[in-house]
Design a protein around this motif. Structure first.
Motif, short mmCIF file in Angstrom:
data_model
loop_
_atom_site.label_atom_id
_atom_site.label_comp_id
_atom_site.label_asym_id
_atom_site.label_seq_id
_atom_site.Cartn_x
_atom_site.Cartn_y
_atom_site.Cartn_z
N GLY A 41 43.83 -26.79 5.16
CA GLY A 41 44.53 -27.98 4.70
C GLY A 41 43.63 -29.03 4.06
O GLY A 41 44.11 -30.11 3.70
N LYS A 42 42.34 -28.72 3.91
CA LYS A 42 41.42 -29.68 3.32
C LYS A 42 40.80 -29.12 2.05
O LYS A 42 40.77 -27.90 1.84
N GLU A 43 40.26 -29.99 1.25
CA GLU A 43 39.60 -29.56 0.03
C GLU A 43 38.23 -28.95 0.35
O GLU A 43 37.62 -29.26 1.37
N ARG A 44 37.79 -28.12 -0.56
CA ARG A 44 36.44 -27.56 -0.43
C ARG A 44 35.42 -28.68 -0.47
O ARG A 44 35.55 -29.63 -1.23
N GLU A 45 34.38 -28.56 0.32
CA GLU A 45 33.39 -29.62 0.46
C GLU A 45 31.98 -29.06 0.28
O GLU A 45 31.64 -28.01 0.84
N PHE A 46 31.17 -29.77 -0.47
CA PHE A 46 29.76 -29.41 -0.63
C PHE A 46 29.02 -29.71 0.66
O PHE A 46 29.19 -30.79 1.25
N VAL A 47 28.17 -28.78 1.08
CA VAL A 47 27.39 -28.97 2.30
C VAL A 47 25.91 -29.18 1.99
O VAL A 47 25.32 -30.19 2.39
N ALA A 48 25.31 -28.25 1.26
CA ALA A 48 23.88 -28.34 0.98
C ALA A 48 23.53 -27.40 -0.15
O ALA A 48 24.22 -26.40 -0.38
N SER A 49 22.43 -27.71 -0.84
CA SER A 49 21.95 -26.82 -1.89
C SER A 49 20.43 -26.84 -1.93
O SER A 49 19.78 -27.79 -1.44
N LEU A 50 19.89 -25.80 -2.55
CA LEU A 50 18.44 -25.60 -2.57
C LEU A 50 18.06 -24.94 -3.88
O LEU A 50 18.68 -23.94 -4.29
N SER A 51 17.04 -25.46 -4.53
CA SER A 51 16.58 -24.86 -5.78
C SER A 51 15.81 -23.58 -5.51
O SER A 51 15.43 -23.28 -4.37
N TRP A 52 15.55 -22.81 -6.56
CA TRP A 52 14.87 -21.54 -6.36
C TRP A 52 13.45 -21.73 -5.84
O TRP A 52 12.92 -20.89 -5.12
N THR A 53 12.83 -22.87 -6.18
CA THR A 53 11.48 -23.13 -5.69
C THR A 53 11.48 -23.59 -4.24
O THR A 53 10.43 -23.59 -3.59
N GLY A 54 12.63 -24.02 -3.78
CA GLY A 54 12.69 -24.58 -2.43
C GLY A 54 12.27 -26.03 -2.37
O GLY A 54 12.26 -26.63 -1.30
#
Length: 123
Positions: A41-54
């Motif tokens: 019942g809720k919208e999709r939410e961004f949690v975390a992201s990481l670049s390829w280099t870290g």
């Protein structure tokens, strides 16, 4: 590259879980990776992201300070360490990957999406 997410489960409030996102090919180490979640019942939410280099990370406001994203390129795996879990964190969590290697917070920037893993936090 295909993505396989795992590590979800049932945990009490205040507990911890570590989710894993495994890429099927070595090229995965050059992909930017993000975690998103969606509760019923809720919208999709961004949690975390990481670049390829870290070196570049981004976190959603609701999880900052409680969640850490990291990667182990030798294992072709990106981890999401979740601490101090709250019932509001209950959702299906899924990982996504972007061959440009960035750490975008936008779902549409990720051309690869894995299946979800259920996280349930009891009060």
């Amino acid at each position: 590259v295909q993505l396989q997410a795992s590590g979800g489960g049932l945990v009490q409030a205040g507990g911890s879980l570590r989710l894993s996102c495994v890429g099927s090919e070595r090229a995965f180490r050059f992909y930017g990776v993000a975690w998103f979640r969606q509760a019923p019942g809720k919208e999709r939410e961004f949690v975390a992201s990481l670049s390829w280099t870290g070196e570049v990370t981004s976190y959603g406001d609701s999880v900052k300070g409680r969640i850490t994203i990291s990667r182990d390129n030798a294992q072709n795996t990106v981890y999401l360490q979740m601490n101090s879990l709250e019932p509001e964190d209950t959702a299906v969590y899924f990982c996504a990957a972007d061959r440009l290697g960035m750490a975008s917070m936008r779902f549409d920037d990720y051309e690869l999406r894995g299946q979800g893993t259920q996280v349930t936090v009891s009060s």
